[in-house]
Write a protein that holds these residues in place. Structure first.
Motif, short mmCIF file in Angstrom:
data_model
loop_
_atom_site.label_atom_id
_atom_site.label_comp_id
_atom_site.label_asym_id
_atom_site.label_seq_id
_atom_site.Cartn_x
_atom_site.Cartn_y
_atom_site.Cartn_z
N CYS A 199 0.87 -1.28 -0.23
CA CYS A 199 0.07 -0.12 0.08
C CYS A 199 0.89 1.08 -0.12
O CYS A 199 0.51 2.33 -0.42
CB CYS A 199 -1.00 0.19 1.18
SG CYS A 199 -0.06 -0.26 2.72
N TYR A 200 1.98 1.06 0.57
CA TYR A 200 2.98 2.45 0.64
C TYR A 200 3.22 2.92 -0.65
O TYR A 200 3.26 4.09 -0.96
CB TYR A 200 4.05 2.19 1.65
CG TYR A 200 3.64 2.10 2.88
CD1 TYR A 200 3.46 3.15 4.06
CD2 TYR A 200 3.44 0.75 3.55
CE1 TYR A 200 3.24 2.79 5.22
CE2 TYR A 200 3.05 0.53 4.88
CZ TYR A 200 2.99 1.68 5.80
OH TYR A 200 2.61 1.53 6.98
N VAL A 201 3.89 1.82 -1.37
CA VAL A 201 4.14 2.28 -2.85
C VAL A 201 3.43 2.41 -3.92
O VAL A 201 3.16 3.22 -4.69
CB VAL A 201 5.23 1.39 -3.39
CG1 VAL A 201 4.76 0.09 -3.50
CG2 VAL A 201 6.03 1.76 -4.62
N GLU A 202 2.15 1.80 -3.55
CA GLU A 202 1.01 2.04 -4.53
C GLU A 202 0.53 3.33 -4.22
O GLU A 202 0.09 3.95 -5.24
CB GLU A 202 -0.29 0.97 -4.12
CG GLU A 202 0.21 -0.56 -4.56
CD GLU A 202 0.14 -0.82 -5.83
OE1 GLU A 202 -0.53 0.00 -7.00
OE2 GLU A 202 0.64 -1.87 -6.55
N GLN A 203 0.43 3.99 -3.04
CA GLN A 203 -0.09 5.14 -3.08
C GLN A 203 0.71 6.19 -3.63
O GLN A 203 0.41 7.32 -4.30
CB GLN A 203 -0.30 5.62 -1.50
CG GLN A 203 -0.87 6.88 -1.13
CD GLN A 203 0.01 8.13 -1.15
OE1 GLN A 203 1.33 7.96 -0.76
NE2 GLN A 203 -0.32 9.12 -1.22
N LYS A 204 2.23 5.92 -3.44
CA LYS A 204 3.20 6.91 -4.15
C LYS A 204 3.08 6.79 -5.68
O LYS A 204 3.23 7.96 -6.59
CB LYS A 204 4.32 6.68 -3.74
CG LYS A 204 4.60 6.95 -2.12
CD LYS A 204 4.60 8.37 -1.71
CE LYS A 204 4.82 8.82 -0.52
NZ LYS A 204 4.88 10.08 -0.13
N ASN A 205 2.71 5.58 -5.98
CA ASN A 205 2.54 5.64 -7.72
C ASN A 205 1.72 6.46 -8.36
O ASN A 205 2.04 6.95 -9.26
CB ASN A 205 2.12 3.87 -7.98
CG ASN A 205 3.33 2.96 -7.70
OD1 ASN A 205 4.34 3.27 -7.62
ND2 ASN A 205 2.80 1.83 -7.91
N TYR A 206 0.57 6.51 -7.60
CA TYR A 206 -0.25 7.71 -7.84
C TYR A 206 -0.06 9.23 -7.54
O TYR A 206 0.07 9.78 -8.48
CB TYR A 206 -1.74 7.27 -7.41
CG TYR A 206 -2.73 8.42 -7.73
CD1 TYR A 206 -3.41 8.62 -8.94
CD2 TYR A 206 -3.22 9.34 -6.76
CE1 TYR A 206 -4.10 9.41 -9.34
CE2 TYR A 206 -4.10 10.29 -7.10
CZ TYR A 206 -4.65 10.46 -8.27
OH TYR A 206 -5.40 11.55 -8.36
N SER A 207 0.05 9.14 -6.27
CA SER A 207 0.47 10.59 -5.67
C SER A 207 1.82 11.33 -6.33
O SER A 207 1.99 12.60 -6.41
CB SER A 207 0.37 10.73 -4.36
OG SER A 207 1.59 9.98 -3.75
#
Length: 255
Positions: A199-207
């Motif tokens: 979830c941490y890297v998935e969030q940064k993928n978008y933001s």
């Protein structure tokens, strides 16, 4: 100016962070904006902004976040090599109260057309601090992924203790596994079809990646060079000038 208008103004100035990142810096940024006459708000509105919760911030801003939120595609192909040797990550095995444990992932820039080769972005996010490293790759071949991870390891301001990836063959391979063993790096993988495991890297993928690079197709050498130059500055901007979740910074042994 109403609370809603003032909040939207500050939110845009700070590049649209989530409520948990915006709340801790609201008093300071409002003070600075008033000092330079970038915002004019009444005293009662200012006091309400100082007391507002992170969840209320997200609720007020929710309609603006939904206005333009395109969807991306995933093209992770499972890697069968070494799965028995690379364990599925469990939170009890990682000491996430200290920096050095990263989630890694690839973001493809195919622009909706999966034919041929196209540039990939490797994103690596430290779970404790939110520190992010990003790099542009020619494609998702194992050699480029490996070289990028090695370069990211050298750039980190702390020692690399562990990495966690999805089950793609670009990560689950002998070269990366051997590299982690030789450098005493814990190497784990997520469960199949469980995006929340990363979830941490998935969030940064978008933001970070999608927000600044978008959903266009990039497949030329000049575009690869441009993205690499962009990421050199963007990583510094995000890590040093964007607020992060204060919850992580209050964890044991990291202040």
């Amino acid at each position: 100016m109403t609370v809603k208008k003032a909040l939207i103004k500050v939110w845009n100035v700070l590049d649209c962070p989530c409520g948990k990142r915006l709340k801790p810096v609201l008093p300071e940024i409002i003070y600075k904006l008033k000092e330079f006459k970038e915002i004019q708000i009444e005293r009662d509105v200012e006091e309400k902004l100082f007391k507002i919760s992170a969840s209320t911030i997200d609720r007020i801003l929710s309609e603006y976040k939904r206005m333009n939120k395109p969807k991306g595609k995933t093209y992770t192909k499972p890697g069968s090599l070494l799965k028995s040797q690379i364990p599925i990550r469990t939170f009890s095995e990682w000491d996430e109260s200290i920096p050095g444990y990263l989630e890694i992932d690839l973001v493809g820039h195919e622009g909706g057309d999966l034919r041929g080769e196209f540039i990939q972005t490797l994103a690596a996010v430290d779970i404790c601090t939110g520190w992010i490293e990003i790099d542009a790759l020619r494609n998702k071949a194992q050699r480029w992924v490996f070289e990028s991870i090695d370069e990211i390891k050298k750039r980190l301001p702390f020692k690399l203790f562990g990495i966690d990836s999805d089950n793609g063959a670009e990560f689950i391979n002998h070269q990366l596994h051997r590299y982690c063993v030789e450098n005493n790096i814990t190497f784990t993988r997520s469960r199949k079809y469980r995006k929340n495991d990363n979830c941490y890297v998935e969030q940064k993928n978008y933001s970070v990646v999608r927000k600044y690079v978008g959903y266009f197709r990039y497949d030329r050498e000049v575009e690869l060079i441009t993205l690499k130059r962009l990421y050199e500055s963007l990583r510094l901007y995000i890590n040093f000038f964007q607020s992060c979740n204060e919850t992580n910074l209050k964890r044991k042994n990291w202040k």
